[in-house]
Design a protein around this motif. Sequence first.
Motif, PDB file in Angstrom:
ATOM      1  N   ASP A  51       0.867  -1.206  -0.114  1.00 45.01           N
ATOM      2  CA  ASP A  51       0.078  -0.004  -0.057  1.00 45.01           C
ATOM      3  C   ASP A  51       0.876   1.345  -0.129  1.00 45.01           C
ATOM      4  O   ASP A  51       0.539   2.369  -0.531  1.00 45.01           O
ATOM      5  CB  ASP A  51      -0.959   0.086   1.277  1.00 45.01           C
ATOM      6  N   ASP A  56      -1.711   4.696   0.828  1.00 48.10           N
ATOM      7  CA  ASP A  56      -1.180   5.376   1.973  1.00 48.10           C
ATOM      8  C   ASP A  56      -1.025   4.476   3.239  1.00 48.10           C
ATOM      9  O   ASP A  56      -0.570   4.954   4.179  1.00 48.10           O
ATOM     10  CB  ASP A  56      -2.626   6.176   2.856  1.00 48.10           C
ATOM     11  N   ASP A  58      -1.463   1.864   4.597  1.00 44.89           N
ATOM     12  CA  ASP A  58      -2.214   1.480   6.019  1.00 44.89           C
ATOM     13  C   ASP A  58      -2.986  -0.084   5.840  1.00 44.89           C
ATOM     14  O   ASP A  58      -3.797  -0.350   6.641  1.00 44.89           O
ATOM     15  CB  ASP A  58      -3.220   2.434   6.445  1.00 44.89           C
ATOM     16  N   HIS A  59      -2.929  -0.712   4.563  1.00 46.47           N
ATOM     17  CA  HIS A  59      -3.818  -1.889   4.336  1.00 46.47           C
ATOM     18  C   HIS A  59      -3.605  -2.880   5.363  1.00 46.47           C
ATOM     19  O   HIS A  59      -4.481  -3.596   5.855  1.00 46.47           O
ATOM     20  CB  HIS A  59      -3.680  -2.128   2.743  1.00 46.47           C
TER      21      HIS A  59
HETATM   22 MG    MG Z   1      -4.626   2.170   2.441  1.00 43.41          MG
END
Ligand code: MG
Length: 240
Positions: A51, A56, A58-59
């Motif tokens: 990601d 961003d 954060d996945h």
């Molecule tokens: Mg994300």
Amino acid sequence: MGRSGSHGNTAMGAMRMTTMNGQLMPEDLERWVLDFAAQIVEQHVMLSDLDAASGDADHGANMERGMSALLQAVPGWDRQLLPGDFLKEIGMHLVSSVGGSSGALYGTIFLRMARTVGDACAIDPELLLQAFESAAEGIVDRGKVKRGDKTMYDALAPAVEVLREQLLPARQPLSASLRAAAEAAQTGRDTTADMVARKGKSSYARENSRGVVDPGAASVTMLIQAAARTLGNSVTNEAS
Ligand code: MG
Ligand code: ADP
């Protein structure tokens, strides 16, 4: 839920017999979900790294939060839930604990499966296929996505297509069908590296997303791989 402690319990005894006769029960779904959750917890850094390349970053963190919560919560759930109720509980849990786009999307996967399963006491391979098909349709409805947009749908859609081909025209056993579906998910996941993201936060990165696999495609592949590891062995439709 779970297999231990069910001795002497008539309902659970009946469930086990049904499992042997070729139907999935909540305890089978539980093994699937917990296997998936464990994989996500193990791989969450890799998912966030994917990601980071385009979105961003954060996945993995989003998914890890939800899956850790599931690993804690699910073993304590009501042992008498129907399969559809179990799937619905999972979906609602994911919506509230994962966050990000993926919380809504994974919630949709399980809630759509739950709706398709309805109040069936057990899930046979054909109903499992229908449930996966409605999950994939749910991603299209919810994400407004199509093949080639570089999302989880690029892994989920081919997996569901292959599951259908294997189970229906080819009349393969569920175990082999799920293994083929997992391979299709992996191939679909890998093709996302050549795509440019058009949906979600990755779409802001556009060309930067090229060359890197989509993180949601990577996590949804783990969902299908977990199904192949856990659900195929529960059902014996080989004789049908
Ligand atoms: Mg994300
Ligand atoms: P966020 O995008 O809110 O940061 P995540 O990073 O947890 O959420 O999830 C990103 C993943 O969600 C993407 O890799 C993609 O597979 C999937 N995704 C994002 N938007 C969509 C969409 N509209 N349709 C289908 N999948 C999507």
